[in-house]
Scaffold this motif. Structure first.
Motif, PDB file in Angstrom:
ATOM      1  N   SER A 366       0.804  -0.999  -0.154  1.00 19.64           N
ATOM      2  CA  SER A 366       0.050   0.020  -0.008  1.00 19.64           C
ATOM      3  C   SER A 366       0.915   1.111   0.019  1.00 19.64           C
ATOM      4  N   ALA A 367       1.992   1.119   0.549  1.00 18.56           N
ATOM      5  CA  ALA A 367       3.004   2.351   0.839  1.00 18.56           C
ATOM      6  C   ALA A 367       3.252   2.784  -0.609  1.00 18.56           C
ATOM      7  N   LEU A 368       3.766   1.391  -1.244  1.00 15.51           N
ATOM      8  CA  LEU A 368       4.474   1.804  -2.670  1.00 15.51           C
ATOM      9  C   LEU A 368       3.380   2.321  -3.590  1.00 15.51           C
ATOM     10  N   LEU A 369       2.164   2.007  -3.679  1.00 18.34           N
ATOM     11  CA  LEU A 369       1.011   2.295  -4.342  1.00 18.34           C
ATOM     12  C   LEU A 369       0.832   3.808  -4.075  1.00 18.34           C
ATOM     13  N   THR A 370       0.734   4.235  -2.970  1.00 17.46           N
ATOM     14  CA  THR A 370       0.343   5.599  -2.297  1.00 17.46           C
ATOM     15  C   THR A 370       1.528   6.418  -2.921  1.00 17.46           C
ATOM     16  N   VAL A 371       2.586   6.194  -2.519  1.00 16.32           N
ATOM     17  CA  VAL A 371       3.812   7.324  -2.760  1.00 16.32           C
ATOM     18  C   VAL A 371       3.930   7.494  -4.328  1.00 16.32           C
ATOM     19  N   ASP A 372       3.596   6.420  -5.004  1.00 18.02           N
ATOM     20  CA  ASP A 372       3.865   6.618  -6.621  1.00 18.02           C
ATOM     21  C   ASP A 372       2.499   7.445  -7.114  1.00 18.02           C
ATOM     22  N   ARG A 373       1.430   7.025  -6.664  1.00 17.66           N
ATOM     23  CA  ARG A 373       0.299   7.940  -6.940  1.00 17.66           C
ATOM     24  C   ARG A 373       0.425   9.508  -6.673  1.00 17.66           C
ATOM     25  N   TYR A 383       3.463   1.049 -13.671  1.00 17.72           N
ATOM     26  CA  TYR A 383       3.820   0.666 -12.347  1.00 17.72           C
ATOM     27  C   TYR A 383       3.132  -0.226 -11.271  1.00 17.72           C
ATOM     28  N   ARG A 384       2.094   0.800 -10.794  1.00 20.16           N
ATOM     29  CA  ARG A 384       1.107   0.231  -9.972  1.00 20.16           C
ATOM     30  C   ARG A 384       0.352  -0.956 -10.075  1.00 20.16           C
ATOM     31  N   GLY A 385      -0.127  -1.131 -11.464  1.00 18.98           N
ATOM     32  CA  GLY A 385      -0.679  -2.297 -12.097  1.00 18.98           C
ATOM     33  C   GLY A 385       0.104  -3.555 -12.047  1.00 18.98           C
ATOM     34  N   ALA A 386       1.572  -3.240 -12.471  1.00 22.81           N
ATOM     35  CA  ALA A 386       2.559  -4.712 -12.292  1.00 22.81           C
ATOM     36  C   ALA A 386       2.764  -4.925 -10.842  1.00 22.81           C
ATOM     37  N   LEU A 387       2.862  -3.717 -10.105  1.00 25.20           N
ATOM     38  CA  LEU A 387       3.193  -4.169  -8.387  1.00 25.20           C
ATOM     39  C   LEU A 387       1.981  -5.187  -7.973  1.00 25.20           C
ATOM     40  N   LEU A 388       0.688  -4.545  -8.158  1.00 28.20           N
ATOM     41  CA  LEU A 388      -0.611  -5.107  -7.548  1.00 28.20           C
ATOM     42  C   LEU A 388      -0.681  -6.620  -7.950  1.00 28.20           C
ATOM     43  N   ALA A 389      -0.386  -6.980  -9.550  1.00 25.89           N
ATOM     44  CA  ALA A 389      -0.585  -8.421 -10.099  1.00 25.89           C
ATOM     45  C   ALA A 389       0.508  -9.408  -9.454  1.00 25.89           C
ATOM     46  N   ASN A 390       1.631  -8.730  -9.465  1.00 24.91           N
ATOM     47  CA  ASN A 390       2.984  -9.490  -8.842  1.00 24.91           C
ATOM     48  C   ASN A 390       2.896  -9.873  -7.580  1.00 24.91           C
ATOM     49  N   PHE A 391       2.552  -8.943  -6.753  1.00 22.12           N
ATOM     50  CA  PHE A 391       2.481  -9.198  -5.321  1.00 22.12           C
ATOM     51  C   PHE A 391       1.244 -10.222  -5.038  1.00 22.12           C
ATOM     52  N   ARG A 401      -6.592  -1.777   5.616  1.00 27.99           N
ATOM     53  CA  ARG A 401      -7.049  -0.283   6.073  1.00 27.99           C
ATOM     54  C   ARG A 401      -6.974   0.484   4.781  1.00 27.99           C
ATOM     55  N   ALA A 402      -6.678   0.077   3.451  1.00 26.36           N
ATOM     56  CA  ALA A 402      -6.380   0.830   2.616  1.00 26.36           C
ATOM     57  C   ALA A 402      -7.609   0.896   1.680  1.00 26.36           C
ATOM     58  N   ALA A 403      -7.408   1.785   0.719  1.00 26.95           N
ATOM     59  CA  ALA A 403      -8.965   2.095  -0.027  1.00 26.95           C
ATOM     60  C   ALA A 403      -9.105   0.979  -1.162  1.00 26.95           C
ATOM     61  N   ALA A 404     -10.014   1.129  -1.946  1.00 29.60           N
ATOM     62  CA  ALA A 404     -10.223  -0.083  -2.947  1.00 29.60           C
ATOM     63  C   ALA A 404      -9.050  -0.308  -4.029  1.00 29.60           C
ATOM     64  N   ASP A 405      -8.344   0.836  -4.286  1.00 31.11           N
ATOM     65  CA  ASP A 405      -7.252   0.595  -5.328  1.00 31.11           C
ATOM     66  C   ASP A 405      -5.893   0.219  -4.467  1.00 31.11           C
ATOM     67  N   GLY A 406      -5.999  -0.067  -3.332  1.00 33.67           N
ATOM     68  CA  GLY A 406      -4.759  -0.467  -2.594  1.00 33.67           C
ATOM     69  C   GLY A 406      -4.169   0.561  -1.836  1.00 33.67           C
ATOM     70  N   THR A 407      -4.291   1.886  -2.220  1.00 37.02           N
ATOM     71  CA  THR A 407      -3.606   2.991  -1.570  1.00 37.02           C
ATOM     72  C   THR A 407      -4.217   3.537  -0.319  1.00 37.02           C
ATOM     73  N   TRP A 408      -3.195   4.117   0.684  1.00 37.47           N
ATOM     74  CA  TRP A 408      -3.773   4.445   2.037  1.00 37.47           C
ATOM     75  C   TRP A 408      -4.985   5.540   1.827  1.00 37.47           C
ATOM     76  N   LEU A 409      -5.863   5.588   2.624  1.00 42.81           N
ATOM     77  CA  LEU A 409      -6.960   6.251   2.821  1.00 42.81           C
ATOM     78  C   LEU A 409      -6.420   7.599   3.312  1.00 42.81           C
ATOM     79  N   ARG A 410      -6.895   8.807   2.341  1.00 41.23           N
ATOM     80  CA  ARG A 410      -6.528  10.137   2.996  1.00 41.23           C
ATOM     81  C   ARG A 410      -7.239  10.467   4.378  1.00 41.23           C
ATOM     82  N   CYS A 411      -6.568  11.338   4.986  1.00 38.74           N
ATOM     83  CA  CYS A 411      -7.088  11.742   6.533  1.00 38.74           C
ATOM     84  C   CYS A 411      -7.772  12.904   6.217  1.00 38.74           C
TER      85      CYS A 411
END
Length: 577
Positions: A366-373, A383-391, A401-411
């Motif tokens: 989730s940290a990888l996906l969020t910081v890149d977004r 990049y994010r699609g490849a990471l999601l699929a391979n993980f 605790r993340a959102a539907a796309d795997g990134t952290w929920l904003r506060c």
């Protein structure tokens, strides 16, 4: 009175030094693969001894203090590289090159972290300077020690060949080993509690990330990519048949790690070689074999390497052929180096978006996906699609605790900012603690345990298009010491039956706060202390794992254990027996 003005010297910010690009066993055209890399320019004393790295070339086994390497500082003229034209025999035998090799690679890895994070990075040990001993002992081992403030690199005699010939293998000549151990020292500075006994994922993350940084930092060197593609030093074109997925995996990812040789694989383990062989689709996360930290770290490496391969192939699909099914070799190399460099930047930046304690692979994804977004919203190259699929292929999914796309929920909660000072909160631990204290209910921290803000770090991230993202990253931890009996009765946490009711247990919670450039909270990434059913299960699972692994009596500082961990992995006991 005489007005005395200071003199300002116009000096370069970087210099180039020769290194062995992988290790001496990897050769092209019967020569060791070298690279000339950029490292920060600085005032150097013999050693080299600089402001972040001090090479101490004392060999306790031989009771020898080798002549230190002397590198020009640029104050009296141009920077020079004393080994630029040196023959292979000199690189292998001259301790002064060994010293240059460890200095240059360690400084390059440090600079790479500082570029990705947008700030100066401290070592995990005390002080500003990290000692490096290139000939520390006559053993097939290499490790980082927080207590000794040092990286230690061993050397040993190889196994006899068919003619009963042996040679000395120096771990200080392997880019992979040096980058791996330097990453341990840097990660310890970024997240000191990741060395404490916790979940299997947290220990595995230290090993896995060190392998990922070691490999991707090599592939970010265009000369190395070119040499690994087809074993040739040059040429204008490359056959498209060599760029198919299976061929690339075997000729680059697999072969490059494999060609370290059996001798060096004993020092740094077989994680890279084994990881690329791991077949996807198996439930590795629950497999008892993959509870051991090095084996579990292979899962992280495998997911990252396969993502790199997918991204590289995707980028290559946009390059047309020139003649007879051949592509421009320089463009192929450039796309591989760019993919590796961007993925390496993501891997490093994601550390800031991880909780400070009890890290899981899901948290890191989730940290990888969020910081890149945050930096690259459009994800043009997938990049994010490849990471999601391979993980996913290795049983690793984004945090629950993340959102539907795997990134952290904003506060988006309303916070109290009126009682804290904006400028101070961007750099001052006390000011951030006041913010945490005033907002502890909104942040869902609760009222139990001792709270401490461990660090406040400003960060400037630069996107590929030049976009600048300014953030402040703060970490806080919660500490609670209770008896096993109290934990069972008052908090309903499952405690292993073998732990006596009177035994004191220390529980940890905490979170990472990400503030934007205006001091407004963007993210809280936390594992809170006994706040809900999920955390109670986490604490119970942690205690069960530590009890089963015999880690309940281990000291909090595990930095010294790298020696034993790496030695056990290398099979030294078998060699000695």
């Amino acid at each position: 009175m005489r007005n005395v003005k200071g003199t300002r010297h116009s000096l370069r910010s970087s210099r180039q030094l020769s290194i062995i690009a992988q290790d001496p066993s990897v050769k092209v055209d019967d020569r060791i693969v070298r690279a000339s890399i950029d490292v920060p320019a600085e005032e150097l004393l013999p050693g080299p001894r600089g402001y972040r790295v001090v090479v101490v070339d004392y060999d306790p086994t031989a009771n020898a203090l080798y002549q230190p390497a002397s590198l020009s500082s640029g104050l009296e003229g141009e920077y020079t590289d004393p080994f630029q034209e040196a023959p292979d025999e000199t690189l292998l035998s001259d301790p002064r090159f060994h010293a240059q090799n460890v200095y240059a690679i360690a400084m390059r890895i440090l600079a790479r972290f500082e570029f990705a994070l947008g700030r100066r990075v401290q070592w995990g040990c005390e002080g500003h300077q990290l000692n490096i001993l290139p000939h520390a002992f006559a053993e097939p081992n290499a490790f980082y020690s927080r207590d000794d403030r040092s990286l230690f690199f061993g050397y040993f005699e190889s196994f006899p060949d068919k003619q009963d010939n042996t040679h000395t293998v120096f771990s200080c000549l392997s880019h992979d080993v040096i980058a791996h151990e330097t990453t341990h020292a840097i990660l310890d500075g970024l997240r000191s509690r990741y060395l404490e006994p916790s979940s299997p994922d947290q220990g595995a993350f230290h090993e896995g990330l060190a392998d990922v940084v070691a490999l991707l930092s090599i592939f970010a060197l265009p000369d190395v990519v070119g040499a690994a593609l087809d074993g040739m030093a040059g040429g204008a074109l490359i056959d498209q048949a060599l760029l198919e997925r299976d061929t690339l995996a075997n000729s680059v990812l697999f072969r490059l790690a494999d060609e370290m040789g059996q001798e060096m694989s004993g020092v740094r383990g077989c994680a890279l070689r084994h990881s690329i062989k791991l077949p996807p689709g198996k439930n590795y996360m629950d497999d008892p074999e993959y509870q051991e930290v090095h084996k579990r770290g292979e899962l992280l490496v495998a997911a990252m390497l396969r993502s790199f391969l997918d991204i590289w192939i995707s980028r290559l699909s946009r390059i047309g052929t020139i003649v007879d099914g051949q592509k421009d070799r320089s463009l192929v190399i450039e796309e591989g180096a760019r993919a590796a460099d961007h993925l390496l930047t993501m891997a490093i930046r994601a550390i800031d978006y991880c909780p400070p304690i009890d890290l899981s692979f899901s948290d890191y994804l989730s940290a990888l996906l969020t910081v890149d977004r945050e930096v690259v919203p459009d994800d043009r190259y997938g990049y994010r699609g490849a990471l999601l699929a391979n993980f996913k292929d290795f049983g690793i999914f984004p945090s629950k605790r993340a959102a539907a796309d795997g990134t952290w929920l904003r506060c988006d909660d309303e916070m109290i900012y009126s009682r804290t000072h904006f400028d101070s909160m961007l750099r001052d631990n006390e000011e951030v603690f006041r913010f945490v204290w005033e907002n502890r209910r909104t942040l869902k921290i609760g009222d139990i345990g001792y709270i401490e803000v461990q660090s406040v770090r400003p960060s400037v991230r630069i996107a590929p298009d030049g976009f600048v993202l300014r953030e402040t990253i703060a970490e806080y931890v919660q500490v609670l010491t209770v008896t096993a009996g109290e934990l069972r009765q008052d908090f309903n946490v499952d405690v292993p039956d073998g732990i006596r009711f009177w035994r004191p247990l220390r529980l940890l919670g905490g979170g990472t706060l990400i503030f934007d450039e205006y001091g407004q909270l963007k993210y809280q990434i936390a594992n809170h202390l006994l706040k809900d059913r999920g955390d109670k299960k986490r604490q119970g699972d942690r205690l069960a794992y530590l009890w089963k692994q015999g880690l309940m009596d281990t000291k909090n500082d595990r930095a010294g254990n790298f020696s034993a961990l790496h030695l056990a992995r290398s099979g030294v006991q078998e060699r000695a027996g």
